[in-house]
Scaffold this active site. Structure first.
Site, PDB file in Angstrom:
ATOM      1  N   ALA A   1      -7.151 -22.901  -2.813  1.00  0.00           N
ATOM      2  CA  ALA A   1      -5.891 -23.666  -2.687  1.00  0.00           C
ATOM      3  C   ALA A   1      -4.658 -22.769  -2.747  1.00  0.00           C
ATOM      4  CB  ALA A   1      -5.823 -24.725  -3.794  1.00  0.00           C
TER       5      ALA A   1
ATOM      6  N   SER B   1     -15.836 -24.116  11.315  1.00  0.00           N
ATOM      7  CA  SER B   1     -14.914 -23.484  12.266  1.00  0.00           C
ATOM      8  C   SER B   1     -15.458 -23.723  13.663  1.00  0.00           C
ATOM      9  CB  SER B   1     -14.850 -21.973  12.019  1.00  0.00           C
ATOM     10  OG  SER B   1     -14.177 -21.318  13.082  1.00  0.00           O
TER      11      SER B   1
ATOM     12  N   TYR C   1     -19.219 -13.514  10.969  1.00  0.00           N
ATOM     13  CA  TYR C   1     -18.323 -14.635  10.638  1.00  0.00           C
ATOM     14  C   TYR C   1     -18.847 -15.899  11.324  1.00  0.00           C
ATOM     15  CZ  TYR C   1     -14.392 -17.791  10.191  1.00  0.00           C
ATOM     16  OH  TYR C   1     -13.619 -18.899   9.909  1.00  0.00           O
TER      17      TYR C   1
ATOM     18  N   PRO D   1     -11.948 -26.254  12.689  1.00  0.00           N
ATOM     19  CA  PRO D   1     -10.717 -25.936  13.426  1.00  0.00           C
ATOM     20  C   PRO D   1     -10.876 -24.739  14.363  1.00  0.00           C
ATOM     21  CG  PRO D   1     -10.374 -25.940  11.018  1.00  0.00           C
ATOM     22  CD  PRO D   1     -11.843 -25.892  11.281  1.00  0.00           C
ATOM     23  N   GLY D   2     -10.047 -24.752  15.413  1.00  0.00           N
ATOM     24  CA  GLY D   2      -9.817 -23.543  16.209  1.00  0.00           C
ATOM     25  C   GLY D   2      -8.742 -22.729  15.507  1.00  0.00           C
TER      26      GLY D   2
ATOM     27  N   THR E   1      -2.448 -19.024   9.530  1.00  0.00           N
ATOM     28  CA  THR E   1      -2.397 -18.955   8.059  1.00  0.00           C
ATOM     29  C   THR E   1      -2.472 -17.476   7.694  1.00  0.00           C
ATOM     30  OG1 THR E   1      -4.802 -19.033   7.940  1.00  0.00           O
ATOM     31  CG2 THR E   1      -3.669 -21.164   7.846  1.00  0.00           C
ATOM     32  N   GLU E   2      -2.925 -17.181   6.473  1.00  0.00           N
ATOM     33  CA  GLU E   2      -3.148 -15.765   6.115  1.00  0.00           C
ATOM     34  C   GLU E   2      -4.494 -15.265   6.645  1.00  0.00           C
ATOM     35  OE1 GLU E   2      -2.592 -15.305   1.860  1.00  0.00           O
ATOM     36  OE2 GLU E   2      -0.641 -16.268   1.939  1.00  0.00           O
TER      37      GLU E   2
HETATM   38  P1  NDP Z   1      -6.250 -18.228   4.112  1.00  0.00           P
HETATM   39  O1  NDP Z   1      -6.591 -16.784   4.082  1.00  0.00           O
HETATM   40  O2  NDP Z   1      -4.832 -18.611   4.332  1.00  0.00           O
HETATM   41  O3  NDP Z   1      -6.766 -18.925   2.755  1.00  0.00           O
HETATM   42  C1  NDP Z   1      -8.068 -18.653   2.288  1.00  0.00           C
HETATM   43  C2  NDP Z   1      -8.240 -19.237   0.898  1.00  0.00           C
HETATM   44  O4  NDP Z   1      -9.601 -18.963   0.476  1.00  0.00           O
HETATM   45  C3  NDP Z   1      -7.315 -18.619  -0.115  1.00  0.00           C
HETATM   46  O5  NDP Z   1      -6.803 -19.620  -0.955  1.00  0.00           O
HETATM   47  C4  NDP Z   1      -8.225 -17.693  -0.907  1.00  0.00           C
HETATM   48  O6  NDP Z   1      -7.811 -17.656  -2.271  1.00  0.00           O
HETATM   49  C5  NDP Z   1      -9.570 -18.411  -0.813  1.00  0.00           C
HETATM   50  N1  NDP Z   1     -10.689 -17.488  -1.008  1.00  0.00           N
HETATM   51  C6  NDP Z   1     -11.097 -16.496  -0.177  1.00  0.00           C
HETATM   52  N2  NDP Z   1     -12.116 -15.821  -0.746  1.00  0.00           N
HETATM   53  C7  NDP Z   1     -12.346 -16.404  -1.952  1.00  0.00           C
HETATM   54  C8  NDP Z   1     -13.250 -16.159  -3.005  1.00  0.00           C
HETATM   55  N3  NDP Z   1     -14.156 -15.161  -2.940  1.00  0.00           N
HETATM   56  N4  NDP Z   1     -13.217 -16.940  -4.107  1.00  0.00           N
HETATM   57  C9  NDP Z   1     -12.305 -17.944  -4.190  1.00  0.00           C
HETATM   58  N5  NDP Z   1     -11.427 -18.242  -3.230  1.00  0.00           N
HETATM   59  C10 NDP Z   1     -11.441 -17.467  -2.129  1.00  0.00           C
HETATM   60  O7  NDP Z   1      -7.193 -18.850   5.238  1.00  0.00           O
HETATM   61  P2  NDP Z   1      -7.290 -20.336   5.860  1.00  0.00           P
HETATM   62  O8  NDP Z   1      -6.530 -21.284   5.054  1.00  0.00           O
HETATM   63  O9  NDP Z   1      -7.011 -20.222   7.291  1.00  0.00           O
HETATM   64  O10 NDP Z   1      -8.856 -20.584   5.706  1.00  0.00           O
HETATM   65  C11 NDP Z   1      -9.406 -21.649   4.952  1.00  0.00           C
HETATM   66  C12 NDP Z   1     -10.784 -21.985   5.512  1.00  0.00           C
HETATM   67  O11 NDP Z   1     -10.641 -22.434   6.855  1.00  0.00           O
HETATM   68  C13 NDP Z   1     -11.756 -20.820   5.565  1.00  0.00           C
HETATM   69  O12 NDP Z   1     -13.038 -21.281   5.204  1.00  0.00           O
HETATM   70  C14 NDP Z   1     -11.721 -20.392   7.034  1.00  0.00           C
HETATM   71  O13 NDP Z   1     -12.916 -19.754   7.420  1.00  0.00           O
HETATM   72  C15 NDP Z   1     -11.542 -21.738   7.693  1.00  0.00           C
HETATM   73  N6  NDP Z   1     -10.996 -21.704   9.037  1.00  0.00           N
HETATM   74  C16 NDP Z   1      -9.802 -21.087   9.290  1.00  0.00           C
HETATM   75  C17 NDP Z   1      -9.295 -21.059  10.593  1.00  0.00           C
HETATM   76  C18 NDP Z   1      -8.032 -20.347  10.971  1.00  0.00           C
HETATM   77  O14 NDP Z   1      -7.824 -20.081  12.171  1.00  0.00           O
HETATM   78  N7  NDP Z   1      -7.150 -20.038  10.029  1.00  0.00           N
HETATM   79  C19 NDP Z   1     -10.023 -21.729  11.692  1.00  0.00           C
HETATM   80  C20 NDP Z   1     -11.274 -22.309  11.303  1.00  0.00           C
HETATM   81  C21 NDP Z   1     -11.732 -22.314  10.028  1.00  0.00           C
HETATM   82  P3  NDP Z   1      -7.715 -16.336  -3.187  1.00  0.00           P
HETATM   83  O15 NDP Z   1      -7.473 -15.174  -2.292  1.00  0.00           O
HETATM   84  O16 NDP Z   1      -6.600 -16.630  -4.143  1.00  0.00           O
HETATM   85  O17 NDP Z   1      -9.049 -16.304  -3.861  1.00  0.00           O
HETATM   86  C1  8X3 Z   2     -11.328 -19.155  12.579  1.00  0.00           C
HETATM   87  C2  8X3 Z   2     -11.184 -19.420  14.033  1.00  0.00           C
HETATM   88  O1  8X3 Z   2     -11.726 -18.493  16.334  1.00  0.00           O
HETATM   89  O2  8X3 Z   2     -10.736 -16.968  14.727  1.00  0.00           O
HETATM   90  O3  8X3 Z   2     -12.513 -19.697  12.081  1.00  0.00           O
HETATM   91  O4  8X3 Z   2     -13.018 -17.635  14.514  1.00  0.00           O
HETATM   92  S1  8X3 Z   2     -11.698 -18.062  14.930  1.00  0.00           S
END
Ligand code: NDP
Ligand code: 8X3
Length: 254
Positions: free
Chosen positions: A10, A140, A153, A183-184, A188-189
Site C-alpha cells: 500500500a 497482469s 515476470y 492491468p496493462g 506507477t513506480e
Molecule cells: P509500485 O512499484 O508502485 O508498488 C509496488 C508495491 O508493492 C509497493 O507498495 C511495494 O511496497 C510493494 N512491494 C514490493 N515488494 C514487496 C515485498 N517484498 N514485500 C512487501 N511489499 C512489497 O507498483 P504497482 O503499484 O504498479 O504494482 C502493484 C501490483 O500491480 C504488482 O503486483 C504489479 O506486478 C501489478 N501490475 C502493475 C502494472 C503496471 O503497469 N504498473 C500492470 C499490471 C500489474 P514496499 O516497497 O514499501 O515494500
Molecule cells: C505490468 C505490465 O506489460 O509491463 O505487469 O508487464 S507489463
C-alpha cells in the site's frame, strides 16, 4: 461496523490508490509494505481525510515467518477481514532469458508468487471461519500473454492467474470470492523499480500513449468489491485505449 480491507503493497502505486478509494468509501484498512515511514504517513493521511481507522503492518511478503507473525498478531477486532487485496509485486529487469539476473528471477518469484501464497494462507482462516470474504489478486496482462524479455515476470503473473482460478474452485465452498485483476501499462513506480532507478528507461515505457493510472485500477477493483454477495467477477483484463495486448500499442502521442 465498517468493513475491513487488507492491502499488501500500500506504500505506492495501485495499492496506495486502492487505500484511498476504499477509505473514501468507509472501509477500515490494514495497510502493509516494507517502507514503514510511508505506511505511517499514509495512515495519518487516510485517518485525517476520511475518518476511518487504519492499522499498519510492516513486513516483507517474502518472509513467511514475518507474514505469519504480523497476521497472527492482529488484534481481535481487526481479524474480520472482508477483502484481501494481494497487490504487492514487482518486475526486476527486462533482459533476454540467457542474460537475465537469477537473483532478479528469484526476487520476482518470491514476491509475486510465494509472497501472495504466504499472505493468503495467513489471512484465510479468518475468512473460512466466517464463511465469507473476497480475495483480489493483482495479476497482469503479462500473465495472459508473454512478451520478449518478460520471461520470469510473465511466468510469475501466469502463476497468479493459475492460482486465482485454483483458489476460486477450492474456496467457493466457504463463500469466498476470488477475483483476478490483470492491468496493462499503469504509470506507477513499477517501471522505476523494474529498471532499478533508471528514470529515463522507466519513462520510456509510457512514451507516446496515455497509460492507465493507479486510480483507474482502484476504481475497477472497488467496483468488483461492491457487487452483490452472489456475484463474482472472476477475471478482469484492463488496458488503456491505446494498448491492445502486451505488444500492440497505438503510439500517437499523449
Ligand atoms: P509500485 O512499484 O508502485 O508498488 C509496488 C508495491 O508493492 C509497493 O507498495 C511495494 O511496497 C510493494 N512491494 C514490493 N515488494 C514487496 C515485498 N517484498 N514485500 C512487501 N511489499 C512489497 O507498483 P504497482 O503499484 O504498479 O504494482 C502493484 C501490483 O500491480 C504488482 O503486483 C504489479 O506486478 C501489478 N501490475 C502493475 C502494472 C503496471 O503497469 N504498473 C500492470 C499490471 C500489474 P514496499 O516497497 O514499501 O515494500
Ligand atoms: C505490468 C505490465 O506489460 O509491463 O505487469 O508487464 S507489463
Amino acid at each position: 461496523m465498517n468493513p475491513i480491507i487488507l492491502i499488501t503493497g500500500a506504500t505506492a502505486g495501485i495499492g496506495e490508490a486502492c487505500a484511498h478509494k476504499f477509505a473514501a468509501n468507509g472501509y477500515n484498512l490494514i495497510i502493509t509494505g516494507r517502507r514503514e515511514e510511508r505506511l505511517n504517513a499514509l495512515k495519518t493521511n487516510l485517518e485525517n481525510t476520511y475518518g476511518v481507522s487504519v492499522l499498519t503492518l510492516c513486513f516483507d511478503v517474502r518472509d513467511k515467518e514475518a507474514v505469519n507473525k504480523a497476521i497472527a498478531g492482529l488484534p481481535e477486532a481487526w481479524t474480520a477481514i472482508d477483502i484481501l487485496l494481494n497487490n504487492a509485486g514487482l518486475a526486476l529487469g527486462r533482459d533476454s532469458f540467457e542474460e537475465a539476473d537469477m537473483d532478479d528471477w528469484e526476487t520476482m518469484l518470491d514476491t509475486n508468487v510465494n509472497g501472495l501464497l504466504y499472505v493468503t494462507r495467513a489471512v484465510l482462516p479468518f475468512m473460512t471461519e466466517r464463511k465469507k470474504g473476497h480475495i483480489i489478486n493483482l495479476g497482469s496482462i503479462a500473465g495472459k500473454e508473454v512478451y520478449e524479455k518478460g520471461n520470469v515476470y510473465c511466468a510469475s503473473k501466469f502463476a497468479v492467474d493459475a492460482l486465482s482460478k485454483s483458489m476460486r474452485i477450492d474456496l467457493m465452498k466457504y463463500g469466498i470470492k476470488v477475483t483476478a485483476i490483470h492491468p496493462g501499462a499503469v504509470e506507477t513506480e513499477f517501471s522505476i523499480v523494474r529498471f532499478k532507478g533508471e528514470t529515463v528507461k522507466a519513462a520510456a515505457a509510457y512514451e507516446g500513449f496515455i497509460p492507465l493510472t493507479a486510480g483507474d485500477i482502484a476504481d475497477s477493483i472497488y467496483y468488483c468489491a461492491g457487487l452483490p454477495p452472489h456475484v463474482c467477477i472472476n477475471d478482469l483484463v484492463i488496458t488503456c485505449l491505446q494498448q491492445a495486448g502486451t505488444y500492440y500499442f497505438h503510439k500517437s502521442g499523449k
